[in-house]
Design a protein around this motif. Structure first.
Motif, short mmCIF file in Angstrom:
data_model
loop_
_atom_site.label_atom_id
_atom_site.label_comp_id
_atom_site.label_asym_id
_atom_site.label_seq_id
_atom_site.Cartn_x
_atom_site.Cartn_y
_atom_site.Cartn_z
N SER B 41 0.90 -1.14 0.06
CA SER B 41 -0.03 0.03 0.13
C SER B 41 0.84 1.10 0.06
O SER B 41 1.97 1.17 0.31
CB SER B 41 -0.81 -0.02 1.34
OG SER B 41 -0.16 0.34 2.40
N ARG B 42 0.22 2.41 -0.11
CA ARG B 42 1.03 3.60 -0.21
C ARG B 42 1.69 3.99 1.09
O ARG B 42 2.80 4.26 1.23
CB ARG B 42 0.04 4.90 -0.72
CG ARG B 42 0.70 6.17 -1.11
CD ARG B 42 0.06 7.02 -1.72
NE ARG B 42 0.74 8.07 -1.76
CZ ARG B 42 0.27 9.71 -1.21
NH1 ARG B 42 -0.94 9.39 -1.09
NH2 ARG B 42 0.92 10.54 -1.18
N ILE B 43 0.85 3.51 2.04
CA ILE B 43 1.41 4.12 3.55
C ILE B 43 2.67 3.30 3.73
O ILE B 43 3.68 3.66 4.37
CB ILE B 43 0.44 3.58 4.49
CG1 ILE B 43 -0.38 4.68 4.34
CG2 ILE B 43 1.07 3.48 6.03
CD1 ILE B 43 -1.59 4.70 5.80
N THR B 44 2.67 1.88 3.19
CA THR B 44 4.02 1.28 3.51
C THR B 44 5.01 1.85 2.85
O THR B 44 6.24 2.04 3.00
CB THR B 44 3.62 -0.42 3.26
OG1 THR B 44 2.51 -0.57 3.85
CG2 THR B 44 4.70 -1.29 3.53
N ALA B 45 4.77 2.05 1.30
CA ALA B 45 5.87 2.43 0.61
C ALA B 45 6.37 3.82 1.07
O ALA B 45 7.61 4.09 1.37
CB ALA B 45 5.24 2.93 -0.71
N ARG B 46 5.53 4.79 1.76
CA ARG B 46 5.86 5.88 2.36
C ARG B 46 6.68 5.52 3.66
O ARG B 46 7.68 6.48 3.60
CB ARG B 46 4.61 6.87 2.78
CG ARG B 46 3.90 7.42 1.65
CD ARG B 46 2.64 8.21 1.94
NE ARG B 46 2.97 9.14 3.02
CZ ARG B 46 3.52 10.35 2.85
NH1 ARG B 46 3.95 10.61 1.68
NH2 ARG B 46 3.68 11.20 3.63
N ARG B 47 6.32 4.75 4.34
CA ARG B 47 7.18 4.59 5.39
C ARG B 47 8.73 4.11 5.12
O ARG B 47 9.40 4.25 5.84
CB ARG B 47 6.46 3.23 6.36
CG ARG B 47 6.91 3.10 7.53
CD ARG B 47 6.75 3.73 8.48
NE ARG B 47 7.22 3.60 9.91
CZ ARG B 47 6.96 2.82 10.90
NH1 ARG B 47 5.85 2.09 10.66
NH2 ARG B 47 7.74 2.75 12.04
N ALA B 48 8.82 3.47 4.05
CA ALA B 48 9.85 2.90 3.70
C ALA B 48 10.82 4.23 3.24
O ALA B 48 11.91 4.42 3.78
CB ALA B 48 9.98 2.09 2.55
N ILE B 49 10.41 5.18 2.75
CA ILE B 49 11.13 6.23 2.07
C ILE B 49 11.28 7.21 3.54
O ILE B 49 12.34 7.79 3.82
CB ILE B 49 10.31 7.39 1.27
CG1 ILE B 49 9.74 6.50 0.02
CG2 ILE B 49 10.79 8.47 0.89
CD1 ILE B 49 11.10 6.42 -0.77
#
Lengths: 237, 237
Positions: B41-49
Motif C-alpha cells: 500500500s502507499r502507506i507502507t511505501a511512504r514508511r520505507a521512504i
DNA sequence: TAGTGGTCTAGACCACGGT
DNA sequence: CCGTGGTCTAGACCACTAG
C-alpha cells in the motif's frame, strides 16, 4: 501551508511535558485516549507520539504504553581520554567490553593511507554502560600492536591497554558528528531505526606515526563529549 | 519478532544506494512505483521512504520526488575557535550572521550561577553558510560587554568581536551532544521535526571569570566538530 | 482476557511543481 | 493539466504485557 494535526497534538503534549503535567517516567495517554481527546484517527494519534519519540521526549514500550523519558547523559571527557574508566567510575558507571570480532583484514584505502599499511586488524566491539549497550566501536589497529596485545585488547579499552604497555599516544585527531541508526547499528544499540547517534572518529599517533584509527558510535540520548580548551591561539592570518 | 515490510523495503533501497544503483542526486522511484514494485500500500511505501530520510540517506521535495542526498559536512575546528571564519573561507564557505533578538533579560538560574550575575543579555542568532541556515546560536553575555559592543555583536561572531576589542578568552568549557529538532528549531534551520542536530554548549572565561555562555545548534547533516588533542596527561589516580 | 502498541490496507482530499 | 508528496480517515490483524 496548513499546520498538520499530528504536529498540533504533539506540540500540545510536549507543552504538557515541559509544564510538568506529565513528568519523567509518567505514562502518556494511550492511543485510544488521544483519539478520544483530540477526536482524530488512530494513525494521527500515533503520528503525534512518533513526533515526540523522534525528539527523544518519550519512549514507547510495546504492550505497555508511552512514557516520558528521563534523560541523564554520560559525559566522555576528551581532554583526558585515558581517564575514561576512572571518569565513568566517578559517575557510578560500570563499563563492560564485548568484542564482536577481531580479525586481520586488508584495510579500506582511506585507512591504509592513515595507518600507512595495507594490512590491519579490525576490531568491532560493543561497550556496555551498567549493562546497557551504549557504544559500538569499530577500530583498525596496526598489525604489530594487534598481534602483541590482542588478548588484552579484546577485553579492555584500546587506549588503556596501549598505555599499560608503555605505548605513548602523542596526539589524537578527532571529529565528532552525528548520524542516525541504520538497522544493524540499531540492533546492536537496542534502538530503533533513525535513532540519533553521536560518532567520535579518531586517529591516534605515537611519535612513529598513526597506530589506531576508529570510530565510536554511541547512543545520542545517553552520551555526550566534553572538552576544555585552555589557551587560545591568536589568529595570525 | 516479525520483520516489518517497510523495513525490508527501505533496507533494499538502501542497499541500492550503497551499491551505486541510485547515486547521489538521483531521484528514487516514486511512491506509486514502489507500490507497484513491492506490491504494498502507499502507506507502507511512504514508511520505507521515511526510514531512509530518517537515516539522512534521502531528502524529499514535495511535488518533485525523493532524492539521494549528497553529503559534505562543514568542519568546525575546536582547537582554534577564533579561526572559524578563516577556516570556513578555506572551505569556500561564506558566513552570514542574522540576529533574531538581542535583549536584556533576567538570566535563568543555571546561567546566573555560571556568569555570576542576575541580569544578562540574551542574543539569538542564525548563522547562514552560503545562505543556507545551518546554525542557531543562543548566547547569554554579561551586561558590560553586551552594552559596550552590542552593535558589532549583532553583526559578527561573538568571539571574533570580543577578540577584536582585546577581550582575551583564557578558557572554554564545552560539551558536544546531539538532539533532534523540535518544531521551532526545525523552522529556523529549515528541517523537519526530528531532524538530527548537533549542539555545542560552551562557557567562555577571561581571567576575571565567565563572560559568555551559550549553545550553538547546528544541522547534524551539514556540520561536525574537529579536535586535536596534542599531549596526553598520564592518569594519576 | 483485556489493553497496549506495531503493522498494513484501501481510499480520500489537499498542496506543490512542472508541463 | 498531471504527477508528486503530505495529511487524514476507518477498519483490520498481529504481538506483547499484564492481571
Amino acid at each position: 501551508m496548513t499546520f498538520p494535526l499530528h504536529l498540533a497534538i504533539s506540540e500540545k503534549l510536549r507543552d504538557r511535558i515541559r509544564a510538568g503535567i506529565y513528568r519523567p517516567g509518567d505514562q502518556l495517554p494511550s492511543e485510544h485516549q488521544l483519539m478520544a481527546e483530540f477526536e482524530v484517527s488512530r494513525i494521527t494519534a500515533r503520528r503525534a507520539i512518533a513526533n515526540l519519540t523522534q525528539q527523544g521526549l518519550v519512549n514507547v514500550q510495546r504492550g505497555k504504553g508511552a512514557f516520558v523519558s528521563t534523560q541523564q547523559k554520560v559525559v566522555y571527557s576528551l581532554s583526558s581520554p585515558l581517564l575514561l574508566e576512572a571518569d565513568l567510575a566517578r559517575q557510578d558507571i560500570e563499563i563492560t567490553v564485548q568484542t564482536l570480532s577481531f580479525e586481520r583484514v586488508t584495510a579500506p584505502v582511506h585507512v591504509q593511507k592513515i595507518l600507512n599499511c595495507a594490512i590491519a586488524y579490525l576490531q568491532k566491539k560493543v561497550l556496555l554502560f551498567n549493562n546497557v549497550p551504549s557504544c559500538v566501536d569499530i577500530t583498525y589497529i596496526v598489525p604489530e600492536l594487534a598481534k602483541a596485545h590482542g588478548k588484552e585488547l579484546r577485553q579492555k579499552l584500546t587506549f588503556t591497554t596501549l598505555e599499560k604497555y608503555g605505548i605513548c599516544i602523542q596526539k589524537i585527531d578527532a571529529v565528532i558528528e552525528c548520524t542516525q541508526a541504520d538497522y544493524e547499528t540499531g540492533e546492536q544499540l537496542e534502538v530503533s531505526l533513525g535513532h540519533p547517534l553521536i560518532v567520535y572518529r579518531h586517529t591516534a599517533f605515537t611519535e612513529a606515526g598513526a597506530i589506531v584509527h576508529g570510530e565510536s558510535i554511541s547512543r545520542g540520548d545517553r552520551f555526550c563529549y566534553s572538552i576544555q580548551i585552555d589557551r587560545m591561539i591568536a589568529p595570525d592570518l
